[in-house]
Design a protein around this motif. Structure first.
Motif, PDB file in Angstrom:
ATOM      1  N   TYR A   4       0.825  -1.146   0.088  1.00 28.76           N
ATOM      2  CA  TYR A   4      -0.152   0.065   0.004  1.00 28.76           C
ATOM      3  C   TYR A   4       0.915   1.232  -0.105  1.00 28.76           C
ATOM      4  CZ  TYR A   4      -4.081   2.785   1.172  1.00 28.76           C
ATOM      5  OH  TYR A   4      -5.086   3.536   1.200  1.00 28.76           O
ATOM      6  N   ILE A  46       2.921   1.708  -3.460  1.00 29.24           N
ATOM      7  CA  ILE A  46       1.860   2.169  -4.463  1.00 29.24           C
ATOM      8  C   ILE A  46       1.599   3.770  -3.985  1.00 29.24           C
ATOM      9  CG2 ILE A  46      -0.593   2.256  -5.041  1.00 29.24           C
ATOM     10  CD1 ILE A  46      -0.555  -0.883  -4.788  1.00 29.24           C
ATOM     11  N   ALA A 103       2.524   6.225  -7.159  1.00 33.11           N
ATOM     12  CA  ALA A 103       1.482   7.167  -7.678  1.00 33.11           C
ATOM     13  C   ALA A 103       2.097   8.638  -7.690  1.00 33.11           C
ATOM     14  CB  ALA A 103       0.299   6.967  -7.116  1.00 33.11           C
ATOM     15  N   VAL A 131      -4.414   5.062 -11.974  1.00 36.83           N
ATOM     16  CA  VAL A 131      -4.762   3.598 -11.673  1.00 36.83           C
ATOM     17  C   VAL A 131      -4.157   3.289 -10.280  1.00 36.83           C
ATOM     18  CG1 VAL A 131      -4.290   1.468 -12.532  1.00 36.83           C
ATOM     19  CG2 VAL A 131      -5.042   3.443 -13.994  1.00 36.83           C
ATOM     20  N   LEU A 132      -2.869   3.840 -10.107  1.00 41.33           N
ATOM     21  CA  LEU A 132      -2.326   3.410  -8.630  1.00 41.33           C
ATOM     22  C   LEU A 132      -3.307   3.678  -7.514  1.00 41.33           C
ATOM     23  CD1 LEU A 132       1.456   3.664  -9.543  1.00 41.33           C
ATOM     24  CD2 LEU A 132       0.268   1.555  -9.505  1.00 41.33           C
ATOM     25  N   ALA A 189      -6.310   4.168  -7.525  1.00 36.12           N
ATOM     26  CA  ALA A 189      -7.468   3.517  -7.559  1.00 36.12           C
ATOM     27  C   ALA A 189      -7.306   2.044  -6.860  1.00 36.12           C
ATOM     28  CB  ALA A 189      -8.290   3.502  -8.736  1.00 36.12           C
ATOM     29  N   THR A 190      -5.893   1.603  -7.167  1.00 37.60           N
ATOM     30  CA  THR A 190      -5.540   0.173  -6.836  1.00 37.60           C
ATOM     31  C   THR A 190      -5.545   0.236  -5.138  1.00 37.60           C
ATOM     32  OG1 THR A 190      -4.414   0.012  -8.760  1.00 37.60           O
ATOM     33  CG2 THR A 190      -3.894  -1.348  -6.642  1.00 37.60           C
ATOM     34  N   LYS A 191      -5.455   1.267  -4.440  1.00 42.42           N
ATOM     35  CA  LYS A 191      -5.330   1.218  -2.839  1.00 42.42           C
ATOM     36  C   LYS A 191      -6.250   0.584  -2.270  1.00 42.42           C
ATOM     37  CE  LYS A 191      -3.680   4.980  -1.276  1.00 42.42           C
ATOM     38  NZ  LYS A 191      -3.171   6.442  -0.987  1.00 42.42           N
ATOM     39  N   THR A 218      -8.694  -1.032  -3.257  1.00 42.58           N
ATOM     40  CA  THR A 218      -9.020  -2.542  -3.806  1.00 42.58           C
ATOM     41  C   THR A 218      -8.138  -3.179  -2.861  1.00 42.58           C
ATOM     42  OG1 THR A 218      -9.630  -1.684  -5.918  1.00 42.58           O
ATOM     43  CG2 THR A 218      -8.955  -3.992  -5.819  1.00 42.58           C
ATOM     44  N   LEU A 219      -6.930  -2.802  -2.772  1.00 41.28           N
ATOM     45  CA  LEU A 219      -5.967  -3.727  -1.777  1.00 41.28           C
ATOM     46  C   LEU A 219      -6.518  -3.665  -0.430  1.00 41.28           C
ATOM     47  CD1 LEU A 219      -2.229  -2.850  -3.192  1.00 41.28           C
ATOM     48  CD2 LEU A 219      -3.682  -5.153  -3.337  1.00 41.28           C
ATOM     49  N   ARG A 220      -7.019  -2.683   0.046  1.00 35.80           N
ATOM     50  CA  ARG A 220      -7.354  -2.705   1.320  1.00 35.80           C
ATOM     51  C   ARG A 220      -8.376  -3.392   1.595  1.00 35.80           C
ATOM     52  NH1 ARG A 220      -6.167   2.283   4.641  1.00 35.80           N
ATOM     53  NH2 ARG A 220      -4.267   1.337   4.746  1.00 35.80           N
TER      54      ARG A 220
END
Length: 93
Positions: free
Chosen positions: A25, A28, A32, A61-62, A64-66, A68-70
Motif C-alpha cells: 500500500y 503504491i 503514484a 490507476v495506482l 484506485a488500486t489502493k 481495492t488492496l485494502r
C-alpha cells in the motif's frame, strides 16, 4: 475497518500478510505520487504534455488500486475469523 487485532487472535501468517499489504500500500502511494510529480514537471513543456498525461493516468490507476488492496486485505483477514466474530465487528463500526 474490519481488522482489529484486539478482537480476534490471528496467526503469524495473518499478521505477516497484513504487514505485507501495508508495505505494498505504501509503495503504491510513493509510485503514484512520483508519477504525478514527474507528470506535473512534464506539463511545463508542450512537447512533453502527452507523456505527462500518461503518467497522470497510470498514477490515477495506482491510486484506485489502493482501496481495492485494502478491501482484499480486510476480507481475507475477516475470513480468518468466524462469521459470528465478523458480525460483532460490523455492529461496533
Amino acid at each position: 475497518m474490519l481488522f482489529r487485532p484486539d478482537q480476534h487472535t490471528y496467526s503469524e501468517d495473518d499478521l505477516r500478510r497484513y504487514a505485507a499489504f501495508e508495505i505494498i500500500y505504501t509503495l503504491i502511494d510513493f509510485a503514484a505520487a512520483g508519477l504525478f510529480l514527474i507528470g506535473s514537471v512534464m506539463f511545463l513543456s508542450e512537447a512533453w504534455q502527452t507523456p505527462g498525461t500518461w503518467l497522470f493516468i497510470v498514477g490515477s490507476v495506482l491510486f484506485a488500486t489502493k482501496p481495492t488492496l485494502r478491501l482484499i486485505r480486510e476480507l481475507r483477514l475477516a475470513a480468518a475469523g468466524d462469521a459470528k466474530d465478523l458480525g460483532k465487528r460490523f455492529e461496533k463500526d
